[in-house]
Design an enzyme around this catalytic site. Structure first.
Site, PDB file in Angstrom:
ATOM      1  N   SER A  36       0.835  -1.183   0.000  1.00 21.04           N
ATOM      2  CA  SER A  36       0.000   0.000   0.000  1.00 21.04           C
ATOM      3  C   SER A  36       0.883   1.251   0.000  1.00 21.04           C
ATOM      4  O   SER A  36       1.764   1.374  -0.851  1.00 21.04           O
ATOM      5  CB  SER A  36      -0.958  -0.045   1.195  1.00 21.04           C
ATOM      6  OG  SER A  36      -2.021   0.855   1.025  1.00 21.04           O
ATOM      7  N   ASP A  67     -10.094  -3.974  -5.344  1.00 18.27           N
ATOM      8  CA  ASP A  67      -9.711  -2.943  -4.376  1.00 18.27           C
ATOM      9  C   ASP A  67     -10.744  -1.817  -4.344  1.00 18.27           C
ATOM     10  O   ASP A  67     -10.989  -1.151  -5.345  1.00 18.27           O
ATOM     11  CB  ASP A  67      -8.338  -2.367  -4.754  1.00 18.27           C
ATOM     12  CG  ASP A  67      -7.670  -1.632  -3.604  1.00 18.27           C
ATOM     13  OD1 ASP A  67      -8.386  -1.170  -2.697  1.00 18.27           O
ATOM     14  OD2 ASP A  67      -6.427  -1.534  -3.615  1.00 18.27           O
ATOM     15  N   HIS A 112      -8.137  -5.177  -1.209  1.00 17.13           N
ATOM     16  CA  HIS A 112      -6.902  -4.502  -0.824  1.00 17.13           C
ATOM     17  C   HIS A 112      -6.169  -5.263   0.277  1.00 17.13           C
ATOM     18  O   HIS A 112      -6.724  -5.555   1.335  1.00 17.13           O
ATOM     19  CB  HIS A 112      -7.225  -3.085  -0.352  1.00 17.13           C
ATOM     20  CG  HIS A 112      -6.013  -2.225  -0.144  1.00 17.13           C
ATOM     21  ND1 HIS A 112      -5.208  -1.796  -1.169  1.00 17.13           N
ATOM     22  CD2 HIS A 112      -5.479  -1.709   0.995  1.00 17.13           C
ATOM     23  CE1 HIS A 112      -4.240  -1.044  -0.685  1.00 17.13           C
ATOM     24  NE2 HIS A 112      -4.368  -0.991   0.629  1.00 17.13           N
TER      25      HIS A 112
END
Length: 326
Positions: free
Chosen positions: A126, A245, A300
Site C-alpha cells: 500500500s 480494491d 486490498h
C-alpha cells in the site's frame, strides 16, 4: 491468506485523539550486528508496511517467513519509523512524509547489514510502495535492485476513505480534512493527505502537495533529474493492482493510471504525459522490459501465501545457473 492491516479514516482520527491524551515512551532495543550476506545468498529484502500497520505486526512478520521459505538465506528488514510498534503505527497516520523518507534513507545507509550489501530488494505494501519508490529516487543507498509494490498509490488517491454512518468524530475530522487538504498544517502532518491528488484540482495539488507531486516529477519546470536517473537504475519495477480494491480510489493508481471522477474515464500510464515525456524514467524502464503490471486477485491487501511465494521466487531469488541475483 495473509491479511495485512488496512486502516480507515476513523483510525486516523482515533490516533490523533489518542496522541492528545497519551504519550509513548520506552527504551529502544539495540539492533543485532549480523554478518554481511554472502554472494551466494539472495539479496537482502527491505519491507515497508502500509497505513495502520506496524513493523512488528504478526501478519507482516509472517511475510519474512515466506521470504525465507521461498529463498533460503534471505535477510529481511522491516522498515520502522520508531522502534516502539505503537509509535511506528502512529507514524503511518501522522508525520511529514518528506522527513520520514529522510530518516529511512539514513537508517538503511547506516544499517550494519544493509549498508554493506551491493544491492537490496524492496517490497512495499500500500502506501509503503510509493514511499519505497521515493527512497529509490531520493537516496538509493544501498541501491534497490528490484522494487515490488502491492496496491500502492503511485498516482495518489482522489478520495479519502468514508466514515461510518454513526462515527461522528470521524465525520467531523473528515470535514476538516476535506476543507483544508492543501493547508500547510495538513500537508505537513497527515500522511494520506500528502499523496492526495484530485484531477479536478491539479493546480492546488501542484502548488501545495508536500510529497506526491514532487516524487512524481509533476512540477515540470522544477523537475528533479536525479529522481529519473535513480529510478532508471532499477533492474525491475513490478506493480501489483488488487482486482477488487475499493480501499484505494482509484485502484488503478497502483499502475500510475489517472482517473476522472466526473467522466469516470481511466487514463492509463502510457497515455499520460508522465510516460510520454518520461518525467520519471518509467518509459525507459518499460522499453527495456523492466516495468511490469500485475494483477493480484481480491481486495486490498488480501494476499495469499501462494502469490507471495511465487513473487519472492520470481523477483527476489538467486539464479542457480549463474549464481547471480535475478
Amino acid at each position: 491468506m495473509i491479511l495485512l492491516r488496512t486502516a480507515t479514516l476513523g483510525d486516523i482520527f482515533a490516533t490523533i485523539l489518542g496522541l492528545i491524551s497519551f504519550s509513548f515512551a520506552g527504551l529502544l532495543p539495540q539492533r543485532p550486528l549480523l554478518p554481511s550476506p554472502q554472494s551466494s545468498a539472495p539479496l537482502p529484502l527491505v519491507v515497508w508496511h502500509g497505513l495502520g500497520d506496524n513493523y512488528k505486526a504478526g501478519g507482516l512478520r509472517s511475510i519474512g517467513d515466506v521470504a525465507e521459505k521461498a529463498n533460503p538465506g534471505t535477510y529481511t528488514y522491516f522498515i520502522r519509523l520508531d522502534e516502539n510498534p505503537s509509535s511506528d503505527r502512529t507514524a503511518t497516520f501522522l508525520g511529514n512524509v518528506t522527513e520520514q523518507i529522510s530518516k529511512v534513507c539514513n537508517d538503511l545507509a547506516t544499517h550494519p547489514v544493509l549498508s554493506k550489501a551491493s544491492a537490496i530488494n524492496a517490497l512495499g505494501f500500500s502506501q509503503g510502495g510509493q514511499f519505497l519508490r521515493a527512497y529509490v529516487e531520493r537516496c538509493n543507498h544501498p541501491p534497490v535492485h528490484t522494487l515490488v509494490t502491492f496496491g500502492s498509490q503511485h498516482n495518489g488517491i482522489s478520495e479519502f476513505q468514508n466514515c461510518g454512518e454513526n462515527d461522528w468524530v470521524c465525520q467531523s475530522w473528515d470535514g476538516y480534512l476535506k476543507r483544508n487538504t492543501w493547508s500547510h498544517f495538513v500537508q505537513s502532518r497527515l500522511v494520506p493527505a500528502q499523496y492526495y491528488r484530485d484531477p479536478e484540482d491539479l493546480q492546488g495539488y501542484l502548488d501545495n502537495s508536500n510529497f506526491l507531486a514532487d516524487i512524481n516529477n509533476e512540477r515540470v519546470d522544477s523537475g528533479n533529474a536525479t529522481y529519473k536517473e535513480n529510478l532508471k537504475k532499477l533492474k525491475r519495477f513490478v506493480m501489483y493492482m488488487f482486482s477488487e480494491d475499493v480501499t484505494v480510489v482509484p485502484k488503478e493508481s497502483a499502475w500510475f493510471a489517472d482517473y476522472n471522477k466526473t467522466s469516470e474515464k481511466i487514463t492509463w500510464l502510457k497515455e499520460r504525459r508522465i510516460y510520454k515525456e518520461d518525467w520519471l524514467g518509467l518509459k525507459w524502464l518499460d522499453e527495456y522490459n523492466r516495468l511490469e503490471y500485475k494483477i493480484a486477485e481480491g481486495k486490498h491487501m488480501q494476499l495469499s501465501e501462494e502469490l507471495l511465494s511465487e513473487t519472492f521466487r520470481q523477483y527476489f531469488g538467486v539464479n542457480p545457473a549463474s549464481n547471480e541475483k535475478i
